[in-house]
Design an enzyme around this catalytic site. Structure first.
Site: not given
Ligand SMILES: Cc1cc2nc3c(=O)[nH]c(=O)nc-3n(C[C@H](O)[C@H](O)[C@H](O)COP(=O)(O)OP(=O)(O)OC[C@H]3O[C@@H](n4cnc5c(N)ncnc54)[C@H](O)[C@@H]3O)c2cc1C
Length: 391
Positions: A127, A242, A268, A337
């Site tokens: 990411t 995964e 409780r 709850l």
């Molecule tokens: C705590 C945490 C740990 C993480 N660890 C890792 C890690 O170790 N390595 C790593 O590489 N990444 C990691 N990530 C990243 C994670 O995989 C991404 O946050 C996730 O894939 C979503 O991408 P984004 O945040 O860019 O959201 P976006 O892709 O910008 O999504 C925003 C919204 O658009 C929606 N959306 C996107 N595409 C579509 C579609 N085709 N159709 C409909 N809706 C869609 C999404 O569902 C979401 O609601 C982590 C994230 C978090 C929060």
């Protein structure tokens, strides 16, 4: 419902993992939560017990056990008795297999033993600020400079990001092709490899989720993982596992929330009876129990399919989607709850609720899972367009 997928050896393993979690992990949980990171010693302790990268061959120090049920047990026991931010599974079974399946013999000998002992912690960096669900947006790039690759770019939200010694970094190596990506192993201490902030989060507070920066990092040719320009397809290969890892964990989290709530409502008192005596409470708990048991049957079947090499991407997506949504509903009901206590950090259900929110977002969001499932039903409006990796 009795789960039929485990035999005596699995149950013995479960007992030993449970005592490991109770002795070595849970006692540190509050402190890790405060400091925003798990002690590295936790990985060393897990390594000593032979709990890391159990699938790896004995020649590298592993146990040669690829049966996914052992990893399932680890995940479940960590959910019940360990710490949600201890991402041992990400290390062992999400990132480790990239090395196990893609590395050359020389690379395996170089990296696997220390990953198995816990001396080296693993992370995967896909990411970026501008690329999440759609990995085709990746801008981090690596240029071939003859005897090395020159890596530039940044990553964000990387789990184990501060603790990691080896990071599998996904970088663009071909500007012409939408999916022209390659995987590189970047090692702690390489010039130009910097960690950014340990990000402040809503939940999973003991997990070090960080920004990573790569400024003219000279990555030796020997650190290319898998085939050049084939990184996208390598990523796709690991997605079903995964998602199954996630599903196992989310369901175990839901069960753990139900367990603490069962205890709480029977203690409780309100209006001269226990909270458990209200019909509303009993019906809510009955619904939760039913949802968890029915879902468990599907997840356990997915585990057996995965062991047999027949787990499909869409079944894994269904498991990921359904368990993460269930975890969200269950933890929300469990907070309700608990009443006001459910809002207090000192009650485990509070953290469980906050931790659960991310399960519907990472490892492929619920919306992306629905896309995959819909396509498997023949509902694909983009039939001739290429798919992106997190899809
Ligand atoms: C705590 C945490 C740990 C993480 N660890 C890792 C890690 O170790 N390595 C790593 O590489 N990444 C990691 N990530 C990243 C994670 O995989 C991404 O946050 C996730 O894939 C979503 O991408 P984004 O945040 O860019 O959201 P976006 O892709 O910008 O999504 C925003 C919204 O658009 C929606 N959306 C996107 N595409 C579509 C579609 N085709 N159709 C409909 N809706 C869609 C999404 O569902 C979401 O609601 C982590 C994230 C978090 C929060």
């Amino acid at each position: 419902m009795i789960r039929r997928i485990f035999d005596d050896e699995h149950e013995m393993f479960r007992d030993s993992v449970r005592s490991f979690m109770q002795k070595e992990i849970r006692p540190h949980s509050d402190r890790w939560q405060e400091q925003g990171i798990v002690d590295r010693e936790a990985f060393l302790k897990a390594g000593e017990q032979g709990l890391l990268l159990m699938w790896a061959d004995e020649q590298y120090g592993g146990a040669g056990v690829s049966d996914f049920r052992y990893e399932q047990i680890l995940i479940e026991e960590n959910a019940h008795f360990g710490d949600a931010g201890f991402f041992m599974t990400l290390h062992s079974r999400l990132v480790g297999p990239y090395i196990g399946e893609l590395a050359t013999e020389e690379q395996k000998q170089r990296w696997l033993p220390k990953c198995i002992s816990g001396e080296h912690v693993l992370a995967v960096a896909i990411t970026e600020p501008g690329a999440g669900s759609d990995v085709a947006g990746i801008r981090t790039h690596a240029a071939d400079k003859g005897d090395h690759y020159l890596l530039n770019g940044s990553k964000t939200y990387i789990s184990n990001g501060i603790n990691a010694d080896l990071v599998v970094v996904v970088a663009r190596t071909n500007q012409e092709k939408r999916h022209g990506l390659s995987l590189f192993v970047v090692e702690r201490g390489m010039d130009g490899f910097e960690r950014g902030r340990n990000l402040k989060k809503m939940g999973l507070k003991s997990q070090d989720t960080a920004e990573l920066f790569f400024n003219n990092v000279k990555v030796p040719k020997e650190n290319l993982l898998g085939e050049f320009d084939r990184g996208f397809y390598h990523l796709m290969h690991f997605l079903a596992e995964e998602r199954l890892l996630g599903a196992v964990g989310y369901l175990a989290n839901a069960e753990a929330a139900l367990n603490v709530t069962m205890d709480y409502v029977q203690e409780r008192k309100a209006f001269g009876q226990t909270v458990a005596d209200f019909q509303n409470t009993r019906f809510k708990l009955a619904d939760m129990r039913t949802g968890i048991d029915v879902t468990q049957a599907f997840v356990d079947q997915c585990v057996l399919e995965h062991n047999a090499g027949t787990l499909s991407a869409d079944d894994a997506a269904k498991a990921k989607l359904y368990t993460s949504e269930l975890e969200g509903r269950v933890t929300d009901e469990c907070v309700q709850l608990h009443g006001g206590a459910g809002f207090m950090d000192e009650y485990p259900v509070c953290r469980m609720y906050l931790n659960a929110r991310v399960s519907r977002i990472y490892a492929g969001s619920s919306e992306v899972m629905r896309e995959i499932i819909a396509r498997s039903m023949g509902l694909d409006p983009r039939k001739n367009k290429p798919r992106s990796a997190n899809q």
